[in-house]
Motif scaffolding. Structure first.
Motif: not given
Length: 136
Positions: A4-7, A23-24, A39-40, A71-76
């Protein structure tokens, strides 16, 4: 490195040999290996329904804007997984190449982990590490 950590990595190494800013999300960690997904914020024909998108061209998990810390819509992106050495990540953190961004809630990361485990692109080793790291 906890699930769950985002870097943010200023020098992320992609599978195609390129490097760049990315970002991952940490999906699992065991024995010094972290399984992460990039992510994207680019939709490119991906679904817009919150959650697991196994029927999209590329398996992903969609998080609408304001559903979490992004902050934006994000797809993992769950069509390719990365195995990072925890010692190398720690060195990058000390030098400022990798920086923590936020932590996803336990409920969201568990949904993402479950979605990742459904991916046709996950290896047995990666699946095992994520299984061992499932968030309650």
């Amino acid at each position: 490195m906890t699930p769950g950590s985002v870097f943010f990595d200023k020098n992320f190494h992609f599978h195609d040999g390129e490097t760049g800013e990315k970002l991952f999300v940490v999906l699992g960690w065991d024995s010094g290996i972290a399984i992460v997904a990039k992510t994207t914020s680019q939709q490119h024909s991906k679904g817009l329904t919150y959650g697991c998108q196994p029927n999209d061209r590329f398996h992903n998990f969609y998080l609408p804007q304001h559903s979490c810390c992004f902050k934006k819509c994000t797809w993992i992106c769950l069509d390719e997984f990365y195995e990072l050495n925890a010692n190398e990540v720690l060195q990058k953190r000390f030098t400022g190449v990798i920086n923590p961004v936020c932590n996803l809630t336990d409920s969201i990361i568990r949904e993402i982990q479950n979605c990742a485990l459904e991916s046709m692109d996950i290896s047995g080793k990666q699946e095992q590490i994520i299984q061992a790291s499932l968030v309650s």
